[in-house]
Design a protein around this motif. Structure first.
Motif, PDB file in Angstrom:
ATOM      1  N   GLU A  48       0.718  -1.243  -0.069  1.00 20.60           N
ATOM      2  CA  GLU A  48      -0.119  -0.262  -0.048  1.00 20.60           C
ATOM      3  C   GLU A  48       0.776   1.257   0.147  1.00 20.60           C
ATOM      4  O   GLU A  48       1.874   1.176   0.559  1.00 20.60           O
ATOM      5  CB  GLU A  48      -0.706   0.118   1.405  1.00 20.60           C
ATOM      6  N   ALA A  49       0.338   2.413  -0.736  1.00 16.73           N
ATOM      7  CA  ALA A  49       1.300   3.743  -0.778  1.00 16.73           C
ATOM      8  C   ALA A  49       0.186   4.714  -0.442  1.00 16.73           C
ATOM      9  O   ALA A  49      -0.969   4.643  -0.598  1.00 16.73           O
ATOM     10  CB  ALA A  49       1.815   3.671  -2.014  1.00 16.73           C
ATOM     11  N   THR A  50       0.461   5.639   0.303  1.00 13.05           N
ATOM     12  CA  THR A  50      -0.262   6.867   0.573  1.00 13.05           C
ATOM     13  C   THR A  50       0.543   8.282   0.319  1.00 13.05           C
ATOM     14  O   THR A  50       1.887   8.133   0.670  1.00 13.05           O
ATOM     15  CB  THR A  50      -0.782   6.829   2.110  1.00 13.05           C
ATOM     16  N   TYR A  51      -0.071   8.982   0.230  1.00  8.73           N
ATOM     17  CA  TYR A  51       0.753  10.509  -0.122  1.00  8.73           C
ATOM     18  C   TYR A  51      -0.047  11.772   0.721  1.00  8.73           C
ATOM     19  O   TYR A  51      -1.137  11.677   0.147  1.00  8.73           O
ATOM     20  CB  TYR A  51       0.871  10.705  -1.733  1.00  8.73           C
ATOM     21  N   GLU A  52       0.822  12.163   1.610  1.00 12.17           N
ATOM     22  CA  GLU A  52       0.102  13.127   2.456  1.00 12.17           C
ATOM     23  C   GLU A  52       0.994  14.267   2.773  1.00 12.17           C
ATOM     24  O   GLU A  52       2.177  13.876   3.521  1.00 12.17           O
ATOM     25  CB  GLU A  52      -0.701  12.565   3.588  1.00 12.17           C
ATOM     26  N   ASN A  53       0.727  15.526   2.780  1.00 10.68           N
ATOM     27  CA  ASN A  53       1.355  16.668   3.121  1.00 10.68           C
ATOM     28  C   ASN A  53       2.743  16.569   2.450  1.00 10.68           C
ATOM     29  O   ASN A  53       3.790  16.712   3.257  1.00 10.68           O
ATOM     30  CB  ASN A  53       1.598  16.603   4.495  1.00 10.68           C
ATOM     31  N   GLY A  54       3.117  16.042   1.194  1.00  9.49           N
ATOM     32  CA  GLY A  54       4.316  15.979   0.618  1.00  9.49           C
ATOM     33  C   GLY A  54       5.260  14.617   0.981  1.00  9.49           C
ATOM     34  O   GLY A  54       6.364  14.679   0.639  1.00  9.49           O
ATOM     35  N   VAL A  55       4.485  13.660   1.536  1.00  4.13           N
ATOM     36  CA  VAL A  55       5.175  12.625   2.249  1.00  4.13           C
ATOM     37  C   VAL A  55       4.711  11.300   1.562  1.00  4.13           C
ATOM     38  O   VAL A  55       3.401  11.003   1.568  1.00  4.13           O
ATOM     39  CB  VAL A  55       5.285  12.316   3.682  1.00  4.13           C
ATOM     40  N   LEU A  56       5.359  10.675   0.784  1.00  2.44           N
ATOM     41  CA  LEU A  56       5.110   9.090   0.450  1.00  2.44           C
ATOM     42  C   LEU A  56       5.418   8.337   1.344  1.00  2.44           C
ATOM     43  O   LEU A  56       6.514   8.206   1.661  1.00  2.44           O
ATOM     44  CB  LEU A  56       5.771   9.004  -0.902  1.00  2.44           C
TER      45      LEU A  56
END
Length: 74
Positions: A48-56
């Motif tokens: 799984e991958a998430t991207y939030e506030n410029g952080v992968l």
């Protein structure tokens, strides 16, 4: 079994003029790519991958260990 991450940084420039001082801020930009070999114990179907506030953030769970079995030698 190789994880490849690629993307592009955008140009960020900012001019700050707060009275007496003047600041110019720039960031690096351009395309990038990284390839990482995955271990044999990685569960490739559950990555799984998430991207939030410029952080992968990438989560790679381990495979559940299979129960061993005894084999009788004749």
């Amino acid at each position: 079994n190789i994880l490849t991450i690629s993307g592009e940084r955008i140009i960020k420039e900012r001019d700050d003029n707060n009275g007496r001082t003047y600041h110019r801020i720039e960031s690096r930009y351009g395309r990038f790519s990284r390839s990482l070999p995955l271990p044999d114990v990685a569960d490739l179907d559950k990555i799984e991958a998430t991207y939030e506030n410029g952080v992968l953030a990438i989560t790679i769970p381990k495979l559940k260990e299979r129960a061993g079995r005894k084999i009788k030698i004749k």
